[in-house]
Design an enzyme around this catalytic site. Structure first.
Site, PDB file in Angstrom:
ATOM      1  CG  ASP A   1      -2.077  -0.873   1.198  1.00  0.00           C
ATOM      2  OD1 ASP A   1      -2.366  -1.413   0.118  1.00  0.00           O
ATOM      3  OD2 ASP A   1      -2.747  -1.037   2.240  1.00  0.00           O
ATOM      4  CG  MET A   2       1.991   5.547  -1.756  1.00  0.00           C
ATOM      5  SD  MET A   2       3.732   5.042  -1.614  1.00  0.00           S
ATOM      6  CE  MET A   2       4.120   4.561  -3.291  1.00  0.00           C
TER       7      MET A   2
ATOM      8  NE  ARG B   1      -4.997  -1.287  -4.092  1.00  0.00           N
ATOM      9  CZ  ARG B   1      -4.512  -1.647  -2.896  1.00  0.00           C
ATOM     10  NH1 ARG B   1      -4.032  -0.749  -2.058  1.00  0.00           N
ATOM     11  NH2 ARG B   1      -4.469  -2.915  -2.556  1.00  0.00           N
TER      12      ARG B   1
ATOM     13  CE  LYS C   1     -11.527  10.362  -6.809  1.00  0.00           C
ATOM     14  NZ  LYS C   1     -12.796  11.023  -6.497  1.00  0.00           N
TER      15      LYS C   1
ATOM     16  CB  ALA D   1      -6.465   7.811   2.194  1.00  0.00           C
TER      17      ALA D   1
ATOM     18  CB  THR E   1     -12.135   5.276  -7.792  1.00  0.00           C
ATOM     19  OG1 THR E   1     -12.891   6.423  -7.395  1.00  0.00           O
ATOM     20  CG2 THR E   1     -12.643   4.795  -9.143  1.00  0.00           C
ATOM     21  CG  HIS E   2     -15.355   3.609  -3.288  1.00  0.00           C
ATOM     22  ND1 HIS E   2     -14.293   4.175  -2.638  1.00  0.00           N
ATOM     23  CD2 HIS E   2     -15.320   2.288  -3.012  1.00  0.00           C
ATOM     24  CE1 HIS E   2     -13.626   3.237  -1.996  1.00  0.00           C
ATOM     25  NE2 HIS E   2     -14.224   2.086  -2.204  1.00  0.00           N
TER      26      HIS E   2
ATOM     27  NE  ARG F   1     -11.191   4.372   3.736  1.00  0.00           N
ATOM     28  CZ  ARG F   1      -9.862   4.260   3.691  1.00  0.00           C
ATOM     29  NH1 ARG F   1      -9.247   3.303   4.327  1.00  0.00           N
ATOM     30  NH2 ARG F   1      -9.130   5.107   3.004  1.00  0.00           N
TER      31      ARG F   1
HETATM   32  P1  FDA Z   1     -14.225  10.036  -3.463  1.00  0.00           P
HETATM   33  O1  FDA Z   1     -13.575  10.220  -2.136  1.00  0.00           O
HETATM   34  O2  FDA Z   1     -14.437  11.236  -4.324  1.00  0.00           O
HETATM   35  O3  FDA Z   1     -15.583   9.287  -3.221  1.00  0.00           O
HETATM   36  C1  FDA Z   1     -16.511   9.024  -4.262  1.00  0.00           C
HETATM   37  C2  FDA Z   1     -17.773   8.426  -3.655  1.00  0.00           C
HETATM   38  O4  FDA Z   1     -17.470   7.150  -3.093  1.00  0.00           O
HETATM   39  C3  FDA Z   1     -18.363   9.231  -2.498  1.00  0.00           C
HETATM   40  O5  FDA Z   1     -19.207  10.226  -2.950  1.00  0.00           O
HETATM   41  C4  FDA Z   1     -19.078   8.148  -1.717  1.00  0.00           C
HETATM   42  O6  FDA Z   1     -20.302   7.816  -2.340  1.00  0.00           O
HETATM   43  C5  FDA Z   1     -18.170   6.953  -1.878  1.00  0.00           C
HETATM   44  N1  FDA Z   1     -17.196   6.862  -0.777  1.00  0.00           N
HETATM   45  C6  FDA Z   1     -15.861   7.090  -0.845  1.00  0.00           C
HETATM   46  N2  FDA Z   1     -15.276   6.858   0.340  1.00  0.00           N
HETATM   47  C7  FDA Z   1     -16.267   6.485   1.188  1.00  0.00           C
HETATM   48  C8  FDA Z   1     -16.310   6.117   2.561  1.00  0.00           C
HETATM   49  N3  FDA Z   1     -15.213   6.078   3.313  1.00  0.00           N
HETATM   50  N4  FDA Z   1     -17.505   5.793   3.102  1.00  0.00           N
HETATM   51  C9  FDA Z   1     -18.630   5.803   2.358  1.00  0.00           C
HETATM   52  N5  FDA Z   1     -18.660   6.143   1.045  1.00  0.00           N
HETATM   53  C10 FDA Z   1     -17.499   6.492   0.471  1.00  0.00           C
HETATM   54  N6  FDA Z   1      -5.263   5.418  -0.291  1.00  0.00           N
HETATM   55  C11 FDA Z   1      -3.925   5.596  -0.057  1.00  0.00           C
HETATM   56  O7  FDA Z   1      -3.491   6.710   0.195  1.00  0.00           O
HETATM   57  N7  FDA Z   1      -3.096   4.516  -0.102  1.00  0.00           N
HETATM   58  C12 FDA Z   1      -3.526   3.251  -0.404  1.00  0.00           C
HETATM   59  O8  FDA Z   1      -2.729   2.314  -0.448  1.00  0.00           O
HETATM   60  C13 FDA Z   1      -4.926   3.078  -0.656  1.00  0.00           C
HETATM   61  N8  FDA Z   1      -5.434   1.845  -0.948  1.00  0.00           N
HETATM   62  C14 FDA Z   1      -6.757   1.736  -1.360  1.00  0.00           C
HETATM   63  C15 FDA Z   1      -7.250   0.509  -1.810  1.00  0.00           C
HETATM   64  C16 FDA Z   1      -8.529   0.437  -2.358  1.00  0.00           C
HETATM   65  C17 FDA Z   1      -9.032  -0.869  -2.873  1.00  0.00           C
HETATM   66  C18 FDA Z   1      -9.342   1.615  -2.449  1.00  0.00           C
HETATM   67  C19 FDA Z   1     -10.690   1.579  -3.077  1.00  0.00           C
HETATM   68  C20 FDA Z   1      -8.876   2.800  -1.931  1.00  0.00           C
HETATM   69  C21 FDA Z   1      -7.598   2.877  -1.370  1.00  0.00           C
HETATM   70  N9  FDA Z   1      -7.120   4.077  -0.857  1.00  0.00           N
HETATM   71  C22 FDA Z   1      -5.771   4.206  -0.597  1.00  0.00           C
HETATM   72  C23 FDA Z   1      -8.063   5.178  -0.527  1.00  0.00           C
HETATM   73  C24 FDA Z   1      -8.158   6.219  -1.619  1.00  0.00           C
HETATM   74  O9  FDA Z   1      -6.985   6.970  -1.688  1.00  0.00           O
HETATM   75  C25 FDA Z   1      -9.345   7.176  -1.358  1.00  0.00           C
HETATM   76  O10 FDA Z   1      -9.124   7.864  -0.164  1.00  0.00           O
HETATM   77  C26 FDA Z   1     -10.689   6.490  -1.284  1.00  0.00           C
HETATM   78  O11 FDA Z   1     -10.799   5.468  -2.226  1.00  0.00           O
HETATM   79  C27 FDA Z   1     -11.819   7.503  -1.545  1.00  0.00           C
HETATM   80  O12 FDA Z   1     -11.701   8.029  -2.818  1.00  0.00           O
HETATM   81  P2  FDA Z   1     -12.667   7.667  -4.046  1.00  0.00           P
HETATM   82  O13 FDA Z   1     -11.816   7.405  -5.230  1.00  0.00           O
HETATM   83  O14 FDA Z   1     -13.568   6.565  -3.671  1.00  0.00           O
HETATM   84  O15 FDA Z   1     -13.418   9.014  -4.368  1.00  0.00           O
END
Ligand code: FDA
Length: 305
Positions: A132-133, A182, A185, A187, A224-225, A287
């Site tokens: 993971d990063m 992977r 965005k 976190a 991504t979600h 989260r």
């Molecule tokens: P965005 O945050 O814009 O969310 C889009 C939509 O998704 C929201 O409107 C909501 O509907 C839904 N959503 C997103 N997060 C939610 C939550 N916590 N609860 C409920 N709904 C939510 N980061 C990192 O820095 N290092 C890493 O190694 C990883 N590894 C990783 C693995 C996997 C499989 C995923 C999916 C994500 C990560 N991340 C990560 C986290 C990533 O950086 C990011 O913070 C989250 O995926 C949220 O971004 P989205 O792309 O989902 O978009």
């Protein structure tokens, strides 16, 4: 703003005590964390595999401070690898590790040696183990470790974060190396010197980098979600005629289960990232910070009987 505020507050120990001890957070913790022990988490992972998903198992824990703790984490990962190798779902499971759980704060050498142990144990059973990063202070060190290990272990890869200013270069570098990426965005709370601060810029970068990986990367994971981004990329995949075996979507356990199912039903590979373990607080706070509604859910329950 919201994300920065929650991440700042989460780092404050009275808040940590409140969250980890209060019953108010229980149901939300349960939604995001697949139990505290490996048996429970693996059972949940196998249930996902039975439904047709792929799975990545993640032991929660980060930033260990002693070699004993790093050894303990490494041994738990070795046990996990052994259990996955023995599972009927083995071919659909892989592992995610955090290098700071393997001792990156002690030194690059400690973390690399521990990661190497896990990669050695999983090489023959062909289980992929992704680093993971974490926060930006670790980015270059993680990339360097992957650079060194990938020559020997094709079952290692990493994560790149679109919010970092450097990421397009890292994407190009990983494509040249041939290691699996992977794309997420990002976190963590990062300053403007290293990361885009505006959501639209992060989203723009994400789409561009995901497209580059889809075109040229080695089996990229599009994690991504974000429905809007998923739709945009689906269109791109169609236009470019990219076969669905060449990549996978990834989503987090407990987040956008409707979208997870929808993509699976559309015939894509979808991997669910399944975190478990007692050290869930830092993961859980990231989260919470991602979505205001998660906190409103808790506030609402305060006023309900
Ligand atoms: P965005 O945050 O814009 O969310 C889009 C939509 O998704 C929201 O409107 C909501 O509907 C839904 N959503 C997103 N997060 C939610 C939550 N916590 N609860 C409920 N709904 C939510 N980061 C990192 O820095 N290092 C890493 O190694 C990883 N590894 C990783 C693995 C996997 C499989 C995923 C999916 C994500 C990560 N991340 C990560 C986290 C990533 O950086 C990011 O913070 C989250 O995926 C949220 O971004 P989205 O792309 O989902 O978009």
């Amino acid at each position: 703003m919201f994300r920065a505020l929650v991440l700042k507050l989460a780092g404050w120990s009275p808040i940590e005590r409140l969250v980890t001890r209060s019953f108010l957070f229980r149901s939300l913790v349960k939604r995001f964390i697949a139990g505290e022990d490996l048996d429970t988490a693996l059972r949940i992972g196998e249930e996902y595999v039975d439904k047709g998903f792929l799975v990545s198992m993640d032991l929660l824990g980060e930033n260990v401070e002693t070699t004993e703790e790093a050894d303990r984490e490494t041994n738990t990962y070795l046990k996990m690898a052994e259990m996955i190798a023995a599972s009927p779902s083995k071919d659909r499971m892989n592992i995610s590790v955090k290098l700071t759980a393997l001792g990156l704060d002690l030194s690059d050498e400690v973390a690399e040696a521990n990661y190497r142990k896990i990669l050695t144990a999983t090489k023959d059973s062909d289980i992929f183990v992704r680093a993971d990063m974490e926060a930006s202070e670790y980015t270059q060190r993680t990339v360097d470790i992957i650079d060194r290990l990938f020559k020997e272990f094709k079952n290692c890869g990493t994560v790149l974060q679109s919010y970092l200013l450097r990421t397009s270069e890292d994407v190009a570098h990983m494509i040249e190396l041939g290691a699996r990426v992977r794309i997420v965005k990002g976190a963590y709370l990062e300053p403007a010197e290293v990361a885009h601060q505006e959501k639209y810029r992060v989203d723009e970068q994400y789409v561009e980098q995901a497209k580059t990986l889809l075109r040229h990367g080695n089996y990229p994971a599009i994690a991504t979600h974000d429905l809007r981004i998923v739709e945009q990329l689906k269109q791109f995949i169609k236009e470019e005629n990219i076969a669905s075996e060449r990549f996978e979507w990834q989503m987090i356990y407990g987040v956008r289960r409707d979208l997870q199912r929808q993509l699976l039903e559309e015939g894509y590979n979808v991997r669910i990232y399944i975190p478990y373990g007692a050290a869930w607080y830092p993961y859980f706070s990231r989260r919470l910070a991602e979505r205001p509604a998660n906190l409103f859910f808790i506030l609402k329950s305060l006023f309900q009987k």
